[in-house]
Write an enzyme that holds these catalytic residues in place. Sequence first.
Site, PDB file in Angstrom:
ATOM      1  N   ASN A   1       0.864  -1.184   0.000  1.00 49.96           N
ATOM      2  CA  ASN A   1       0.000   0.000   0.000  1.00 49.96           C
ATOM      3  C   ASN A   1       0.899   1.232   0.000  1.00 49.96           C
ATOM      4  O   ASN A   1       1.474   1.593   1.020  1.00 49.96           O
ATOM      5  CB  ASN A   1      -0.911  -0.010   1.228  1.00 49.96           C
ATOM      6  CG  ASN A   1      -1.771   1.247   1.321  1.00 49.96           C
ATOM      7  OD1 ASN A   1      -1.915   1.990   0.353  1.00 49.96           O
ATOM      8  ND2 ASN A   1      -2.342   1.484   2.491  1.00 49.96           N
TER       9      ASN A   1
ATOM     10  N   LYS B   1       0.032   4.265  -0.326  1.00 56.73           N
ATOM     11  CA  LYS B   1      -0.616   5.452   0.251  1.00 56.73           C
ATOM     12  C   LYS B   1      -0.393   6.662  -0.676  1.00 56.73           C
ATOM     13  O   LYS B   1      -0.498   6.514  -1.885  1.00 56.73           O
ATOM     14  CB  LYS B   1      -0.130   5.682   1.678  1.00 56.73           C
ATOM     15  CG  LYS B   1      -0.292   4.417   2.542  1.00 56.73           C
ATOM     16  CD  LYS B   1      -0.034   4.631   3.995  1.00 56.73           C
ATOM     17  CE  LYS B   1      -0.214   3.321   4.755  1.00 56.73           C
ATOM     18  NZ  LYS B   1      -0.084   3.476   6.205  1.00 56.73           N
TER      19      LYS B   1
ATOM     20  N   HIS C   1      -9.634   1.118   4.896  1.00 56.67           N
ATOM     21  CA  HIS C   1      -8.364   1.271   5.617  1.00 56.67           C
ATOM     22  C   HIS C   1      -8.561   2.227   6.786  1.00 56.67           C
ATOM     23  O   HIS C   1      -9.363   3.164   6.720  1.00 56.67           O
ATOM     24  CB  HIS C   1      -7.292   1.805   4.658  1.00 56.67           C
ATOM     25  CG  HIS C   1      -5.913   1.750   5.217  1.00 56.67           C
ATOM     26  ND1 HIS C   1      -5.428   2.697   6.098  1.00 56.67           N
ATOM     27  CD2 HIS C   1      -4.907   0.853   5.027  1.00 56.67           C
ATOM     28  CE1 HIS C   1      -4.182   2.387   6.423  1.00 56.67           C
ATOM     29  NE2 HIS C   1      -3.842   1.274   5.791  1.00 56.67           N
TER      30      HIS C   1
ATOM     31  N   GLU D   1      -6.952   4.619   7.888  1.00 59.16           N
ATOM     32  CA  GLU D   1      -6.722   6.036   7.588  1.00 59.16           C
ATOM     33  C   GLU D   1      -7.924   6.646   6.879  1.00 59.16           C
ATOM     34  O   GLU D   1      -8.247   7.817   7.073  1.00 59.16           O
ATOM     35  CB  GLU D   1      -5.445   6.190   6.763  1.00 59.16           C
ATOM     36  CG  GLU D   1      -4.204   5.882   7.575  1.00 59.16           C
ATOM     37  CD  GLU D   1      -2.973   5.560   6.731  1.00 59.16           C
ATOM     38  OE1 GLU D   1      -1.919   5.289   7.340  1.00 59.16           O
ATOM     39  OE2 GLU D   1      -3.069   5.561   5.490  1.00 59.16           O
TER      40      GLU D   1
ATOM     41  N   GLU E   1      -5.597  -5.195  10.505  1.00 56.36           N
ATOM     42  CA  GLU E   1      -4.594  -4.173  10.770  1.00 56.36           C
ATOM     43  C   GLU E   1      -4.854  -3.537  12.132  1.00 56.36           C
ATOM     44  O   GLU E   1      -5.696  -2.657  12.260  1.00 56.36           O
ATOM     45  CB  GLU E   1      -4.593  -3.112   9.670  1.00 56.36           C
ATOM     46  CG  GLU E   1      -5.963  -2.619   9.228  1.00 56.36           C
ATOM     47  CD  GLU E   1      -5.898  -1.307   8.474  1.00 56.36           C
ATOM     48  OE1 GLU E   1      -4.859  -1.022   7.857  1.00 56.36           O
ATOM     49  OE2 GLU E   1      -6.885  -0.563   8.538  1.00 56.36           O
TER      50      GLU E   1
ATOM     51  N   GLY F   1       2.415   2.064  11.023  1.00 57.45           N
ATOM     52  CA  GLY F   1       3.351   3.175  10.894  1.00 57.45           C
ATOM     53  C   GLY F   1       3.994   3.612  12.193  1.00 57.45           C
ATOM     54  O   GLY F   1       4.659   4.646  12.245  1.00 57.45           O
TER      55      GLY F   1
ATOM     56  N   SER G   1       3.117  -2.425  10.421  1.00 54.36           N
ATOM     57  CA  SER G   1       4.571  -2.410  10.572  1.00 54.36           C
ATOM     58  C   SER G   1       5.208  -3.728  10.151  1.00 54.36           C
ATOM     59  O   SER G   1       6.076  -4.277  10.839  1.00 54.36           O
ATOM     60  CB  SER G   1       4.972  -2.038  12.010  1.00 54.36           C
ATOM     61  OG  SER G   1       4.600  -0.704  12.306  1.00 54.36           O
TER      62      SER G   1
END
Length: 241
Positions: free
Chosen positions: A9, A11, A96, A98, A165, A171, A204
């Site tokens: 991904n 992003k 996702h 985010e 996730e 991250g 991660s």
Amino acid sequence: MRKIVIAGNWKMYKTQAEAMEFLQGFKSELDTTPDDREIILCVPFTDLDLLSKTLHGSRIQIGAQNVHWETSGAYTGEVAAPMLLEAGVRYVIIGHSERRQYFGETDETVNLRIKAAQKAGLTPILCVGETKQQRDAGEIESHIFSQLAKGLVDVDQTSLVIAYEPIWAIGTGDTCASTEANRVIGLIRSKLTHSNVPIQYGGSVKPDNIDEIMAQPEIDGALVGGASLEATSFARIVNFQ
């Protein structure tokens, strides 16, 4: 048999020039990659068409990072599933963390996007996972089960990938212990009606922990963020032992 799915991904990273530079190094690392793994690059919208044409006939599939539930309309900034299909896209990340955190994505809109993607012939990668606060409060299972119950209404599970996730590990450099990720993914699988849905771990994922992650029996792949931006790094993940 469940297939192995490794997806990068990107992003909001990589111009077209940067994407092409990445491919020069990455493709050369796949000569000995086992045939049993699906390799996907989920790239920004501006890179989709170029990479799809460049990778036509290769084993690397292209994925998008979002899709709208309507096929057309006054939805500034959105993209429809037929548009993605025309650009050579085969997979699309939906829900996702985010997108949920920064853009107000809900389980209901996630469900609409999944169904729209499948109707067009795209395979959705549904993301689910808990925050640190939810984990500390003992709400992991209830939260994820709720996401699944609402997100999978009228969804064809034979054309689906799920990514677990843990939001607190995305991250941050913190990785959920592989045995714990395996446990949660096993719980996710117990709520599905189709036993062969691939379930990835995302959070991660790095070259130095991918072997341990993929040694777990319930984990079918990885959704990789930062480590997918560098060709050698992502190749090592794709070529896990």
